[in-house]
Design a protein around this motif. Sequence first.
Motif, PDB file in Angstrom:
ATOM      1  N   ALA A 208       0.931  -1.199  -0.373  1.00 34.00           N
ATOM      2  CA  ALA A 208      -0.287   0.468   0.176  1.00 34.00           C
ATOM      3  C   ALA A 208       0.735   1.220   0.070  1.00 34.00           C
ATOM      4  CB  ALA A 208      -0.959  -0.051   1.093  1.00 34.00           C
ATOM      5  N   ALA A 211       2.485   1.751  -3.082  1.00 32.41           N
ATOM      6  CA  ALA A 211       1.003   1.708  -4.139  1.00 32.41           C
ATOM      7  C   ALA A 211       0.958   3.755  -4.374  1.00 32.41           C
ATOM      8  CB  ALA A 211       0.463   0.972  -4.620  1.00 32.41           C
ATOM      9  N   ARG A 212       1.654   4.549  -3.098  1.00 30.02           N
ATOM     10  CA  ARG A 212       0.924   5.497  -2.727  1.00 30.02           C
ATOM     11  C   ARG A 212       2.108   6.047  -3.174  1.00 30.02           C
ATOM     12  NH1 ARG A 212       0.460   5.213   1.777  1.00 30.02           N
ATOM     13  NH2 ARG A 212       1.832   6.076   2.714  1.00 30.02           N
ATOM     14  N   THR A 621       0.304   6.933 -10.235  1.00 33.26           N
ATOM     15  CA  THR A 621       0.983   5.983  -9.164  1.00 33.26           C
ATOM     16  C   THR A 621      -0.169   4.660  -9.398  1.00 33.26           C
ATOM     17  OG1 THR A 621      -0.862   6.640  -7.635  1.00 33.26           O
ATOM     18  CG2 THR A 621       1.227   7.853  -7.529  1.00 33.26           C
ATOM     19  N   SER A 623      -2.173   3.443  -6.922  1.00 36.69           N
ATOM     20  CA  SER A 623      -3.318   3.666  -6.055  1.00 36.69           C
ATOM     21  C   SER A 623      -4.532   4.643  -6.184  1.00 36.69           C
ATOM     22  CB  SER A 623      -2.488   4.045  -4.751  1.00 36.69           C
ATOM     23  OG  SER A 623      -2.244   5.584  -4.771  1.00 36.69           O
ATOM     24  N   SER A 643       3.325   0.949 -12.732  1.00 39.89           N
ATOM     25  CA  SER A 643       4.346   0.222 -11.420  1.00 39.89           C
ATOM     26  C   SER A 643       5.333  -0.585 -11.825  1.00 39.89           C
ATOM     27  CB  SER A 643       2.667  -0.643 -10.664  1.00 39.89           C
ATOM     28  OG  SER A 643       1.901  -1.046 -10.957  1.00 39.89           O
TER      29      SER A 643
END
Length: 713
Positions: A208, A211-212, A621, A623, A643
Amino acid sequence: MATLQNIRSKGPLLVIVIGLALFAFIAGDAWKVLQPHQSQDVGEVNGESISAQDFQALVEEYTEVIKFSSGNSALSDEQTTNQIKDEVWRTYVNNKLIEKEAKKLGLVVSKAEIQAIINAGVHPMLQQTPFRNPQTGAFDKDMLKKFLVDYSKMNKAQMPSQYAEYYESMYKFWSFLEKSLIQARLQEKYQALITKSLFSNPVEAQDAFDARVEQSDLLLAAVPYSSIVDSTIVIKDSDLKAAYDKKKEQFKQYVETRNIKFIDVQVTASAEDRAALQKEMEEYTEQLTANPSDYTTFIRSTGSEAPYTDLFYTTKSLPADVTARLDSVAVGGVFGPYYNVSDNTLNSFKKLATAAMPDSIEFRQIQVVAEDAEKTKTLADSIYNAIKGGASFAEVAKKYGQTGEPTWISSANYEGAQIDGDNLKYITAVTTLGQNELTNLALGQANVILQVTNKKAVKDKYKVAVIKRPVEFSKETYSKAYNEFSQFIAANNTLEKMIANAEDAGYKLLDRADLYSSEHGIGGIRGTKDALKWAFEAKAGEVSGLYECGESDRMLVVGVASIVPEGYRPLALVKDQLRAEILRDKKAEKIMADMKAANATSFEQYKNMANAVSDSVKHVTFSAPAYIPALRSSEPLVGAYASIAEVNKLSAPIKGNGGVFVLQPYAKEKLNETFNKETEEANLANMHARMASQFISDLYLKANVKDQRYLFF
């Protein structure tokens, strides 16, 4: 009594938020065990039925709560009553869903838990009660306790009737809220149990975070789907059938709906109606100019929508069209008649008086009630003379069980309300008494010793007599429209005929797909519940009779085009949606084939293809989906590819939402943030909690909920 005075002196109560009680409408004792003879059920949840009588009792209970909390004695607005019925139904269903699951799990709410919530005083529901500290505005449990003690000792025979009624309403309000707290707590415990079953871990937390904070800048070249003409794409019935079979679960519906066609006729005033009203208004305007002896009675006799009250008001209380013209008239002058398009009215008004007056007035009072009128007058005179002679107002008030505390009133507290009789006498006294002046006011069944203690906020105020008449149709005009529409319906009593002949007859045929029985009418038109009920009892192809509806100014006819049963929606009803998806897929196939034939191997080659567009997308990104201006679409696959992609490496063609594109990252960076496992896991836990809050939808789908309220309400 002292508690009541303290609460009443703090201004109007806050209006309770209906949605706040979504899970708070407790079944409790209200859910009576259905008797064998109770066959008229409005609905069913998990095999348990609720009768029309019991449901109506719940609606009435909640209505009383809303009336008390809003300070209204009646709720005549149809939209409000419909919202209350819907809220009661939703809450009943939700509570039943949770009760079943809680029972299986052994979840209960103890009295000690509820008392702890009350003692803490921070629950949102408690903030919507009248038991709030006047200094802080926070819930005050001591005020609640004192009220409950006062209520238990209350002797209605020795109290003014309005006080007794208020106490009774407030006690019912609190009883409802207390039960609501129990159900809210049960829901909170059940949701917490589900949330805790969804736990995060260090690996998920790292993913997480990455991903940000990991960002990419990319070059994008694309061929938009819009570059291909739709008519060049062939879609066969077999394509639609294959797509339907593949996506069939997406087309499952859990209640029956109806597709209807209807004609809505709104009757308006004719030229003759307008001329007659104009003549009538001219006559009233002449009488207004002639100074009637009683303006209140005269304005009422004209049928004006703006009643006259013999008080000075601010311009906020006057119709906007009158306020806009007020400066054009001297005191004693008359303006009109004139037409106001915004509310479709003919108007005349007379400016009777103007004055600069304090708008905020502080006053205090002692209400005096004895066994009969004579004793009430004697006691009131005695109290008045005592205070006039120098006795303390506050001490005398306490002697008779009242606080005597001063309170403020402004025009906003009474403007717009219907004021007559004792109310007019009372407001007149408050607004005309001099500062520190005392009066003994005789009202109905009581006397009030009234004293103005302070005045401020001087404003310009007016007395204006307004004649506002809506431009309405006559009985003859309505009868003519009714007869013409009736004849059309009689001659076109099948859906096929109605469709074929509506336009030639001057009527507009309207469509409504997926009409639900849980709605309160058709086409947003008031008073069409009977038409809705008919629609769900009729067969496909049938046409209804004429329904009179709206504000007695509309007529309606309904035809049932098709019935969509519970289960999978037929292919015919979803083919347009499927066609759009297949069209996009076939365009993607064609574009990809062209790209393959072009044998493109570099970004420049893709960029220079026919109909291609290009763009540079920064700070992408994983996210969040990327919006691509060149394609005018959001493209989640851009972030997904970014990504994992290597810098300067060209992707293969990707089928997106707005076209087929290729990507080539040219830079990657990582935000200057430090990974904190605890913080990331806490964020994930919050996300899981939001996901868990959707559990009601899943429970609903399993509960075989049946809603038949349309048959009764």
